[in-house]
Design a protein around this motif. Structure first.
Motif, mmCIF file in Angstrom:
data_model
loop_
_atom_site.group_PDB
_atom_site.id
_atom_site.type_symbol
_atom_site.label_atom_id
_atom_site.label_comp_id
_atom_site.label_asym_id
_atom_site.label_seq_id
_atom_site.Cartn_x
_atom_site.Cartn_y
_atom_site.Cartn_z
ATOM 1 N N SER A 27 13.038 14.936 -10.703
ATOM 2 C CA SER A 27 13.586 15.908 -9.763
ATOM 3 C C SER A 27 14.714 15.304 -8.930
ATOM 4 C CB SER A 27 12.476 16.418 -8.834
ATOM 5 O OG SER A 27 13.010 17.170 -7.779
ATOM 6 N N LEU A 28 15.911 15.920 -9.006
ATOM 7 C CA LEU A 28 17.061 15.462 -8.227
ATOM 8 C C LEU A 28 16.800 15.622 -6.730
ATOM 9 C CD1 LEU A 28 20.009 14.567 -7.848
ATOM 10 C CD2 LEU A 28 20.674 16.972 -8.184
ATOM 11 N N SER A 29 16.275 16.774 -6.337
ATOM 12 C CA SER A 29 16.051 17.024 -4.911
ATOM 13 C C SER A 29 15.062 16.029 -4.313
ATOM 14 C CB SER A 29 15.560 18.458 -4.692
ATOM 15 O OG SER A 29 14.390 18.724 -5.445
ATOM 16 N N SER A 30 14.087 15.607 -5.108
ATOM 17 C CA SER A 30 13.126 14.615 -4.623
ATOM 18 C C SER A 30 13.829 13.326 -4.247
ATOM 19 C CB SER A 30 12.059 14.323 -5.688
ATOM 20 O OG SER A 30 11.143 15.375 -5.793
ATOM 21 N N ILE A 81 6.876 14.533 2.624
ATOM 22 C CA ILE A 81 6.144 15.510 1.814
ATOM 23 C C ILE A 81 7.115 16.335 0.979
ATOM 24 C CG2 ILE A 81 4.607 17.501 1.882
ATOM 25 C CD1 ILE A 81 3.278 14.881 2.649
ATOM 26 N N SER A 82 8.215 16.762 1.595
ATOM 27 C CA SER A 82 9.199 17.580 0.887
ATOM 28 C C SER A 82 9.811 16.853 -0.303
ATOM 29 C CB SER A 82 10.319 18.011 1.852
ATOM 30 O OG SER A 82 9.807 18.790 2.894
ATOM 31 N N SER A 83 9.998 15.540 -0.166
ATOM 32 C CA SER A 83 10.606 14.774 -1.253
ATOM 33 C C SER A 83 9.681 14.665 -2.455
ATOM 34 C CB SER A 83 10.986 13.374 -0.766
ATOM 35 O OG SER A 83 9.831 12.583 -0.528
ATOM 36 N N ARG A 84 8.389 14.821 -2.223
ATOM 37 C CA ARG A 84 7.422 14.728 -3.320
ATOM 38 C C ARG A 84 7.089 16.085 -3.929
ATOM 39 N NH1 ARG A 84 8.916 10.357 -3.112
ATOM 40 N NH2 ARG A 84 7.784 8.420 -2.691
ATOM 41 N N ILE A 85 7.192 17.145 -3.123
ATOM 42 C CA ILE A 85 6.794 18.468 -3.597
ATOM 43 C C ILE A 85 7.564 18.912 -4.836
ATOM 44 C CG2 ILE A 85 6.838 20.939 -3.021
ATOM 45 C CD1 ILE A 85 5.933 20.208 -0.218
ATOM 46 N N PRO A 86 8.919 18.771 -4.891
ATOM 47 C CA PRO A 86 9.618 19.193 -6.113
ATOM 48 C C PRO A 86 9.125 18.439 -7.355
ATOM 49 C CG PRO A 86 11.179 18.890 -4.328
ATOM 50 C CD PRO A 86 9.876 18.321 -3.849
ATOM 51 N N LEU A 105 2.814 5.809 12.159
ATOM 52 C CA LEU A 105 1.459 5.926 11.596
ATOM 53 C C LEU A 105 1.280 7.233 10.836
ATOM 54 C CD1 LEU A 105 -1.417 4.886 11.275
ATOM 55 C CD2 LEU A 105 -1.964 5.907 13.504
ATOM 56 N N ILE A 106 1.722 8.337 11.428
ATOM 57 C CA ILE A 106 1.604 9.641 10.763
ATOM 58 C C ILE A 106 2.395 9.640 9.449
ATOM 59 C CG2 ILE A 106 2.207 12.093 10.917
ATOM 60 C CD1 ILE A 106 1.673 11.875 13.942
ATOM 61 N N GLY A 107 3.600 9.067 9.486
ATOM 62 C CA GLY A 107 4.405 8.983 8.272
ATOM 63 C C GLY A 107 3.717 8.173 7.186
ATOM 64 N N ALA A 108 3.060 7.076 7.583
ATOM 65 C CA ALA A 108 2.364 6.227 6.610
ATOM 66 C C ALA A 108 1.187 6.961 5.975
ATOM 67 C CB ALA A 108 1.888 4.946 7.290
ATOM 68 N N VAL A 109 0.448 7.715 6.791
ATOM 69 C CA VAL A 109 -0.705 8.471 6.277
ATOM 70 C C VAL A 109 -0.250 9.526 5.272
ATOM 71 C CG1 VAL A 109 -2.516 10.119 6.891
ATOM 72 C CG2 VAL A 109 -2.164 8.081 8.296
ATOM 73 N N LEU A 110 0.796 10.280 5.632
ATOM 74 C CA LEU A 110 1.286 11.333 4.737
ATOM 75 C C LEU A 110 1.873 10.761 3.453
ATOM 76 C CD1 LEU A 110 2.914 13.852 7.235
ATOM 77 C CD2 LEU A 110 0.732 14.038 6.052
ATOM 78 N N ASN A 159 1.889 10.317 -2.316
ATOM 79 C CA ASN A 159 1.952 9.434 -3.484
ATOM 80 C C ASN A 159 0.637 9.427 -4.247
ATOM 81 O OD1 ASN A 159 4.661 8.364 -3.349
ATOM 82 N ND2 ASN A 159 4.040 7.315 -1.490
ATOM 83 N N GLY A 160 -0.462 9.693 -3.543
ATOM 84 C CA GLY A 160 -1.760 9.791 -4.214
ATOM 85 C C GLY A 160 -1.821 10.983 -5.154
ATOM 86 N N VAL A 161 -1.219 12.107 -4.733
ATOM 87 C CA VAL A 161 -1.176 13.298 -5.592
ATOM 88 C C VAL A 161 -0.360 13.010 -6.854
ATOM 89 C CG1 VAL A 161 -0.362 15.682 -5.781
ATOM 90 C CG2 VAL A 161 -1.492 14.907 -3.689
ATOM 91 N N LEU A 162 0.798 12.354 -6.697
ATOM 92 C CA LEU A 162 1.626 12.011 -7.860
ATOM 93 C C LEU A 162 0.891 11.066 -8.797
ATOM 94 C CD1 LEU A 162 5.318 11.485 -6.652
ATOM 95 C CD2 LEU A 162 4.497 13.041 -8.426
ATOM 96 N N ALA A 163 0.186 10.096 -8.234
ATOM 97 C CA ALA A 163 -0.563 9.150 -9.059
ATOM 98 C C ALA A 163 -1.664 9.874 -9.838
ATOM 99 C CB ALA A 163 -1.158 8.048 -8.183
ATOM 100 N N ALA A 164 -2.309 10.834 -9.185
ATOM 101 C CA ALA A 164 -3.362 11.604 -9.852
ATOM 102 C C ALA A 164 -2.774 12.434 -10.991
ATOM 103 C CB ALA A 164 -4.061 12.509 -8.840
ATOM 104 N N GLN A 165 -1.599 13.029 -10.771
ATOM 105 C CA GLN A 165 -0.942 13.798 -11.830
ATOM 106 C C GLN A 165 -0.557 12.901 -13.003
ATOM 107 O OE1 GLN A 165 2.267 15.696 -9.533
ATOM 108 N NE2 GLN A 165 1.401 17.660 -10.168
ATOM 109 N N MET A 166 -0.098 11.694 -12.698
ATOM 110 C CA MET A 166 0.284 10.759 -13.752
ATOM 111 C C MET A 166 -0.906 10.450 -14.658
ATOM 112 S SD MET A 166 2.712 8.985 -15.169
ATOM 113 C CE MET A 166 4.030 9.000 -13.952
ATOM 114 N N VAL A 167 -2.069 10.289 -14.058
ATOM 115 C CA VAL A 167 -3.283 10.016 -14.836
ATOM 116 C C VAL A 167 -3.683 11.252 -15.630
ATOM 117 C CG1 VAL A 167 -5.745 9.486 -14.677
ATOM 118 C CG2 VAL A 167 -4.114 8.244 -13.238
#
Length: 252
Positions: A74-77, A166-171, A214-219, A224-232
């Motif tokens: 995704s380019l937008s990501s 979050i927006s960078s990962r959603i696309p 801290l909030i940025g690190a949690v999100l 990235n956890g969602v992307l890793a799960a999709q990769m699997v």
């Protein structure tokens, strides 16, 4: 207590974790001191994350160049991620936080710019790519100039990187979900991102007293956890019919 470790080994350790904790953990061999142990672990993880940031996107780069394809990417990501990288670097630098708590953003951002240019080049938009790169570099420069961007505005921009992460990962997440295929997305990059952000969460808790960071690190861990799960989940999924491939002998 007289140091027993040679200076050429001790000095780099002291530079990383500080003289006090070096004396405690190294000179006195009090490796169970909780405060210094946590501090040293955070510094070690932070250094590892920064070094990992130097290479984390290289497999993605090589994969694109080898296949001459940006299918599934995704380019937008990547554009959103570069913006977030730039703001993160400027905010942490101007706040005076240790480089080991944010340094990977510098190297990842540089690699993201290259990947963004490749995406535009392989989709027939090379001229737009050059304009995009120039705009991103100009934007980054303004963030470091206090006369152009004050501390208050920079803090606001950094706060905006929280939804931007979050927006960078959603696309990318949506593209994978829609195509049921990860395309040329690098598994190495995805999993390193996930484990790296998890480690960064720990270093933030230990070294940075800043709720925005801290909030940025949690999100980041969650996204990235969602992307890793999709990769699997889509590991052996077949390619969709439509592909983005540079081939002078074919037309899309």
């Amino acid at each position: 207590m007289t140091p027993w470790l040679p200076d050429f080994l001790r000095n780099p350790i002291a530079a990383l974790i500080g003289e006090t904790c070096t004396a405690t953990l190294v000179d006195e061999l009090n490796i169970l001191d909780p405060q210094c142990l946590r501090h040293a672990l955070s510094k070690g993880l932070g250094l590892g994350i920064v070094l990992g940031g130097c290479i984390v996107k290289l497999p993605q780069l090589f994969k694109i160049l080898k296949s001459n394809s940006v299918a599934g990417i995704s380019l937008s990501s990547y554009v959103l991620e570069v913006l977030a990288n730039s703001i993160t670097i400027a905010y942490n630098y101007r706040k005076g936080y240790p480089f080991t708590t944010y340094g990977e953003a510098l190297f990842i951002g540089a690699q993201n710019i290259v990947i963004t240019l490749l995406i535009l080049a392989y989709t027939g938009r090379a001229t737009l790519g050059l304009a995009t790169a120039a705009s991103l570099l100009a934007f980054t420069y303004t963030l470091f100039e206090s006369s152009l961007v004050g501390v208050g505005l920079l803090s606001t921009l950094y706060g905006l990187t929280i939804p931007l992460v979050i927006s960078s990962r959603i696309p990318q997440i949506y593209a994978i979900h829609k195509n049921k295929y990860t395309g040329q997305l690098s598994a190495f990059a995805v999993f390193n991102y996930f484990f790296g952000t998890a480690a960064r969460l720990f270093t933030t808790l230990v070294e940075v007293d800043d709720s925005l960071v801290l909030i940025g690190a949690v999100l980041a861990v969650i996204a990235n956890g969602v992307l890793a799960a999709q990769m699997v989940y889509y590991w052996n999924a077949p390619a969709p019919k439509e592909k983005y491939r540079l081939d002078s002998k074919k037309t899309e």
